[in-house]
Design an enzyme around this catalytic site. Structure first.
Site, PDB file in Angstrom:
ATOM      1  N   ARG A   7      87.987  74.812  38.503  1.00  0.00           N
ATOM      2  CA  ARG A   7      87.251  76.051  38.801  1.00  0.00           C
ATOM      3  C   ARG A   7      85.899  75.630  39.347  1.00  0.00           C
ATOM      4  O   ARG A   7      85.056  75.089  38.619  1.00  0.00           O
ATOM      5  CB  ARG A   7      87.102  76.894  37.537  1.00  0.00           C
ATOM      6  CG  ARG A   7      86.368  78.218  37.740  1.00  0.00           C
ATOM      7  CD  ARG A   7      86.290  78.974  36.417  1.00  0.00           C
ATOM      8  NE  ARG A   7      85.394  80.109  36.487  1.00  0.00           N
ATOM      9  CZ  ARG A   7      85.787  81.369  36.708  1.00  0.00           C
ATOM     10  NH1 ARG A   7      87.062  81.636  36.898  1.00  0.00           N
ATOM     11  NH2 ARG A   7      84.905  82.352  36.732  1.00  0.00           N
TER      12      ARG A   7
ATOM     13  N   HIS B  90      90.941  83.262  44.624  1.00  0.00           N
ATOM     14  CA  HIS B  90      91.166  83.346  43.175  1.00  0.00           C
ATOM     15  C   HIS B  90      92.648  83.668  42.951  1.00  0.00           C
ATOM     16  O   HIS B  90      93.013  84.734  42.457  1.00  0.00           O
ATOM     17  CB  HIS B  90      90.286  84.439  42.574  1.00  0.00           C
ATOM     18  CG  HIS B  90      90.086  84.313  41.091  1.00  0.00           C
ATOM     19  ND1 HIS B  90      90.767  83.391  40.321  1.00  0.00           N
ATOM     20  CD2 HIS B  90      89.286  85.010  40.219  1.00  0.00           C
ATOM     21  CE1 HIS B  90      90.389  83.511  39.061  1.00  0.00           C
ATOM     22  NE2 HIS B  90      89.500  84.482  38.974  1.00  0.00           N
TER      23      HIS B  90
ATOM     24  N   GLN C 175      94.125  84.762  39.340  1.00  0.00           N
ATOM     25  CA  GLN C 175      93.836  86.137  38.967  1.00  0.00           C
ATOM     26  C   GLN C 175      94.820  87.098  39.621  1.00  0.00           C
ATOM     27  O   GLN C 175      95.340  88.019  38.977  1.00  0.00           O
ATOM     28  CB  GLN C 175      92.407  86.501  39.373  1.00  0.00           C
ATOM     29  CG  GLN C 175      92.015  87.944  39.086  1.00  0.00           C
ATOM     30  CD  GLN C 175      91.961  88.261  37.614  1.00  0.00           C
ATOM     31  OE1 GLN C 175      91.253  87.605  36.857  1.00  0.00           O
ATOM     32  NE2 GLN C 175      92.718  89.271  37.177  1.00  0.00           N
TER      33      GLN C 175
ATOM     34  N   ASP D 159      85.282  94.678  41.765  1.00  0.00           N
ATOM     35  CA  ASP D 159      84.732  93.433  41.234  1.00  0.00           C
ATOM     36  C   ASP D 159      83.213  93.566  41.244  1.00  0.00           C
ATOM     37  O   ASP D 159      82.663  94.490  41.860  1.00  0.00           O
ATOM     38  CB  ASP D 159      85.196  92.254  42.104  1.00  0.00           C
ATOM     39  CG  ASP D 159      84.898  90.894  41.490  1.00  0.00           C
ATOM     40  OD1 ASP D 159      84.466  90.843  40.320  1.00  0.00           O
ATOM     41  OD2 ASP D 159      85.084  89.872  42.180  1.00  0.00           O
TER      42      ASP D 159
ATOM     43  N   CYS E  60      88.734  92.424  37.636  1.00  0.00           N
ATOM     44  CA  CYS E  60      89.030  91.061  37.187  1.00  0.00           C
ATOM     45  C   CYS E  60      88.095  90.596  36.072  1.00  0.00           C
ATOM     46  O   CYS E  60      88.363  89.558  35.457  1.00  0.00           O
ATOM     47  CB  CYS E  60      89.008  90.098  38.368  1.00  0.00           C
ATOM     48  SG  CYS E  60      87.481  90.135  39.323  1.00  0.00           S
TER      49      CYS E  60
ATOM     50  N   ARG F  75      96.592  87.057  32.427  1.00  0.00           N
ATOM     51  CA  ARG F  75      96.158  85.738  32.904  1.00  0.00           C
ATOM     52  C   ARG F  75      96.865  84.646  32.104  1.00  0.00           C
ATOM     53  O   ARG F  75      97.284  83.618  32.661  1.00  0.00           O
ATOM     54  CB  ARG F  75      94.639  85.589  32.750  1.00  0.00           C
ATOM     55  CG  ARG F  75      93.791  86.384  33.732  1.00  0.00           C
ATOM     56  CD  ARG F  75      93.862  85.842  35.151  1.00  0.00           C
ATOM     57  NE  ARG F  75      93.442  84.459  35.250  1.00  0.00           N
ATOM     58  CZ  ARG F  75      92.168  84.059  35.366  1.00  0.00           C
ATOM     59  NH1 ARG F  75      91.187  84.967  35.391  1.00  0.00           N
ATOM     60  NH2 ARG F  75      91.861  82.794  35.487  1.00  0.00           N
TER      61      ARG F  75
END
Length: 320
Positions: A117, A144, A147, A239, A279, A307
């Site tokens: 990440r 991403h 996600q 987001d 998210c 997730r």
């Protein structure tokens, strides 16, 4: 739920693969991952957990801090019978200038998979190029994919499928918008991105998503009009306006995105049974109002839980 018919072929295709962007995976491969995610979720709920990664180790490199990514991967690899090693970039030599190629080769001798990440997509690609074990993109500034894999699992659960579903994404044309367009188009979903000028998704990624949508007979569009985007939407997604590393732009972005808040008025233009997705982490009162994100149509915590299941499926497929 039964795993897709060509299970053995797909298992062979995915074993040892990297997961850098959803653009690298076709409809059948993503479909297999989603069915596997549903399978491992059912196992956990029934208490009948298989451990296909017993004795295997996942290295988890973090240059960006995280709640959901770290906990879901670390808990996931443990539940699959393996071990997760948390590797903060400052604690290993990659944070002190060691070549990514050297780090990749060294870690390949110790581990069975790497999740990273970080900020730069190029760094993830370089790590994957020089590693001989699977590399999973846990997030970059560009994509991403983990996600969105969980997001698609959630949409399947609440809407019964993906093809023809319309997702309206309201806000910054960031890594989330990019991965939603690519994954959604591959699976036959209609994706509408509403973002102000100067903050819209990358043109090359948008063109790629539109090309994928053409193959599947669905639609990807980018607009600066949030009211247009949410028309007939099955899912409304948002987001934060300023992502990690953009904190200095917070005040400017609040002004630019003032008309892009997901609120009751905007949601009234979508389908009556539209669900709300985010998210996380969320800033209530900024990109979304509290009554919407905490309302009956919100599925944010189901989405967050997935997730774990989606990433367990991913690790099983790539590292198993």
């Amino acid at each position: 739920m039964g795993i897709v018919a060509n299970k053995v072929t797909l298992e062979q295709q995915l074993a040892g693969r990297d997961f850098l962007t959803l653009a690298d995976y076709n409809k059948e491969e993503i479909g297999y991952l989603l069915e596997l995610a549903a399978h491992v979720k059912q196992q956990k709920q029934s208490g009948n957990i298989e451990q296909p990664l017993k004795g295997k180790t996942l290295g988890m490199i973090f240059e960006k801090s995280s709640t959901r990514t770290r906990v879901s991967f670390e808990a996931g690899i443990y539940q699959l019978g393996g071990t997760g090693l948390f590797l903060k970039s400052d604690d290993i030599q990659i944070g002190r200038g060691e070549l990514i190629s050297d780090t990749a080769k060294v870690l390949s001798g110790y581990l069975d998979g790497i999740m990273i990440r970080t900020y730069s997509q190029k760094d993830v690609e370089a790590l994957a190029k020089h590693a001989s074990i699977p590399v999973i993109n846990g997030l970059t500034d560009t994509y991403h994919p983990c996600q969105v894999l969980a997001d698609m699992q959630t949409i399947q659960e609440v809407k019964g499928g993906l093809k023809g579903i319309k997702v309206a994404y309201i806000g910054d044309g960031n890594n989330m918008a990019h991965s939603l367009m690519l994954g959604g188009a591959t699976m036959g979903m209609n994706i509408s991105i509403a973002a102000p000028e100067g903050y819209q998704p990358d043109e090359a990624i948008t063109e790629k998503a539109m090309s994928l949508a053409g193959v599947e007979g669905c639609k990807v569009e980018v607009t600066d009009n949030p009211e247009q985007a949410v028309q007939q939407a099955d899912v409304i997604y948002t987001d934060v306006w300023a992502s990690m590393g953009q904190e200095s732009e917070q005040t400017l972005r609040e002004k630019k995105f003032a008309d892009y808040q997901v609120n009751k008025e905007l949601c009234s233009l979508a389908k009556k049974d539209a669900v709300i997705m985010h998210c996380l982490p969320a800033h209530r009162g900024e990109e979304v109002t509290a009554d919407i994100i905490d309302g009956e149509q919100s599925v944010i915590f189901q989405q967050a839980e997935n997730r774990l299941h989606a990433q367990k499926a991913l690790m099983t497929a790539l590292m198993g």
